[in-house]
Design an enzyme around this catalytic site. Structure first.
Site, PDB file in Angstrom:
ATOM      1  N   ARG A 197       0.910  -1.103   0.068  1.00  0.00           N
ATOM      2  CA  ARG A 197      -0.136   0.028  -0.121  1.00  0.00           C
ATOM      3  C   ARG A 197       0.799   1.225  -0.009  1.00  0.00           C
ATOM      4  NH1 ARG A 197      -4.249  -0.679   4.741  1.00  0.00           N
ATOM      5  NH2 ARG A 197      -2.726  -2.077   5.577  1.00  0.00           N
ATOM      6  N   ASN A 253       1.110   2.081   6.854  1.00  0.00           N
ATOM      7  CA  ASN A 253       0.990   1.356   5.747  1.00  0.00           C
ATOM      8  C   ASN A 253       0.823   2.112   4.442  1.00  0.00           C
ATOM      9  OD1 ASN A 253       0.749  -1.204   7.108  1.00  0.00           O
ATOM     10  ND2 ASN A 253      -1.168  -0.243   8.028  1.00  0.00           N
ATOM     11  N   ASN A 302      39.437  25.464  -8.621  1.00  0.00           N
ATOM     12  CA  ASN A 302      39.946  24.318  -8.254  1.00  0.00           C
ATOM     13  C   ASN A 302      40.005  22.867  -8.973  1.00  0.00           C
ATOM     14  OD1 ASN A 302      37.214  24.426  -7.570  1.00  0.00           O
ATOM     15  ND2 ASN A 302      37.447  22.816  -5.869  1.00  0.00           N
ATOM     16  N   ASN A 316      -6.266  -4.034  18.633  1.00  0.00           N
ATOM     17  CA  ASN A 316      -5.030  -4.469  18.873  1.00  0.00           C
ATOM     18  C   ASN A 316      -3.943  -3.633  18.126  1.00  0.00           C
ATOM     19  OD1 ASN A 316      -2.844  -6.214  19.429  1.00  0.00           O
ATOM     20  ND2 ASN A 316      -3.163  -7.634  17.607  1.00  0.00           N
TER      21      ASN A 316
END
Length: 454
Positions: free
Chosen positions: A15, A226, A384, A168
């Protein structure tokens, strides 16, 4: 007893719509999985094992200070943890299982999770959360005593279970021995046909072990990344968290919402940060320094009492009392000594600008060693590069270089030397000398006739 940890970082993260593995994407300059490793370390976790799978060759260097286990085929979270069985053979005590794509977790919460398990000798402690929108998260089903009865994944939820607000987080603290014994009993009887780590909850309960739910005080800690949208959301949460910590420690920010500070930045008291300033990597800033507006410092040290205005500095050392900008670019290897100045539209690379020396405006200084008290006139450059290699320029103390001077390296300009404006210097200039490298001026009188008025 010292806790251990497993960090799950094997997924592809489709995703994210990216060619790069999800956990390698950066938040404030630090890869997502690295935030989780550092949180575990700061919580006092001893042994850390990281489970890799997709694009392991990219992620492995990021977590090289942890033990690496490879999940050959991504068959679910329980399968990922089971791949670590040999790493934890004979290990007892608390074992954290952490999500490598959740960078906002704090060491304090991880420590509290371990303490909760050890205090009750629980089989499992689940870190739960109550997000504003629970869609997509597994739901926490508790029994009459308040213990966690089971965790139901979104795709397996009944309509009643989908209404549960406690979710959860994907963070757990297990009794290590119980975990690996239970994993052998996990099946794939679910909507996705995968081995769910959440099935260990029911197994632990059936064996008479308590399963506790520890609810995070701030659900943002459990935010998983995600998508790019969630990456931006997590970045904003961490931005506020870091900025508030610095402000409470004595740093002034006129508009904190426009200031972005990486996790490894160190700021002294009375630093002032103006809008649109970004500090990333190993940045350290001394007291009474003003940064910004429109300034970006990466891996740069700034001393006390400096003014760094509209400046980009990378791998640079800036000593006390220096001024930079506006619109200065200090490239790797630059060192501004005490009281030096890099002014408007100045670029400096791999050079030392001595104490009190000034490169005020519209100049390029590269591969140069400049002593103290030097003044470089506007529009001057060190030439340089010859197309194959870089050559050095050395400028002695109190030298004065006039405007629009080309110093063709390798070349040395001596102390107290004076270089006339508009010169091309191809040979060394001795101390106290005057050097002029101009073409002779030619004046042709009456070269153009005046225009006739119509």
């Amino acid at each position: 007893m010292e806790a251990s940890a497993i960090i799950l970082a094997a997924g592809e993260g489709t995703r994210m719509k990216s060619r790069h593995p999800k956990v390698s994407h950066k938040l404030l300059g630090r890869p997502l999985v690295r935030w989780v490793v550092e949180a575990a370390r700061d919580a006092g976790v001893g042994r850390i094992v990281t489970v890799l799978g997709h694009a392991r060759e990219v992620v492995e260097p990021i977590v090289a200070d942890t033990s690496i286990v490879i999940q050959q085929e991504q068959r679910g979270t329980a399968d990922a943890v089971m791949a670590c069985a040999s790493e934890f053979q004979g290990v007892t005590g608390s074992l954290l299982v952490l999500s490598g794509d959740s960078p906002l977790i704090t060491p304090e919460t991880l420590s509290a999770l371990v303490a909760a398990r050890e205090q009750d000798d629980a089989g499992v402690v689940v870190l739960t959360m109550q997000p504003a929108d629970p869609a997509g998260y597994g739901r926490i089903v508790r029994d009459a005593a308040g213990q966690v009865e089971r965790i139901v994944e979104q795709k397996d939820c009944t309509p009643e279970e989908a209404l549960i607000g406690e979710c959860n987080s994907g963070f757990y603290c297990f009794d290590a021995q119980l975990l690996f014994q239970a994993l052998s009993k996990v099946g794939t009887n679910n909507a996705q046909g995968e081995f769910y780590l959440t099935d260990v909850i029911e197994i632990a309960r059936n064996e008479g072990r308590s399963v506790l739910g520890f609810c995070a005080a701030d659900s943002n800690e459990c935010l998983g990344v995600n998508t790019r949208v969630q990456l931006a959301q997590a970045s904003q949460v961490m931005q506020r968290r870091i900025n508030e910590r610095h402000m409470l420690a004595g740093v002034t920010m006129t508009d904190p919402s426009t200031v972005w500070i990486g996790p490894d930045v160190k700021l002294a008291q009375d630093v002032e940060i103006l809008p649109m300033t970004t500090l990333l990597g190993a940045v350290e800033v001394g007291p009474d320094t003003v940064l910004g507006p429109n300034t970006r410092l990466t891996d740069t040290t700034v001393g006390a009492g400096c003014v760094i205005d509209e400046t980009v500095a990378v791998e640079t050392v800036i000593d006390d009392g220096c001024t930079c900008g506006p619109r200065a670019y200090l490239r790797p290897g630059t060192h501004l000594c005490e009281g030096a100045k890099a002014g408007t539209h100045v670029e400096i690379k791999k050079s030392t600008i001595g104490p009190g020396s000034k490169v005020p405006h519209l100049s390029y200084i590269g591969d140069t060693t400049m002593a103290g008290g030097v003044n470089i006139g506007a529009g001057s450059i060190t030439c340089n590069y010859d197309g194959e290699r870089k050559w050095p320029t050395v400028i002695g103390e109190n030298a004065f270089v006039g405007s629009d001077t080309m110093m063709v390296a390798p070349v040395t300009i001596g102390s107290h030397a004076l270089v006339g404006a508009g010169s091309v210097i191809t040979e060394d200039v001795p101390d106290c000398a005057l050097a002029l490298g101009r073409a002779r001026q030619v004046v042709k009188e009456q070269y153009r006739a005046p225009k006739q008025e119509q």
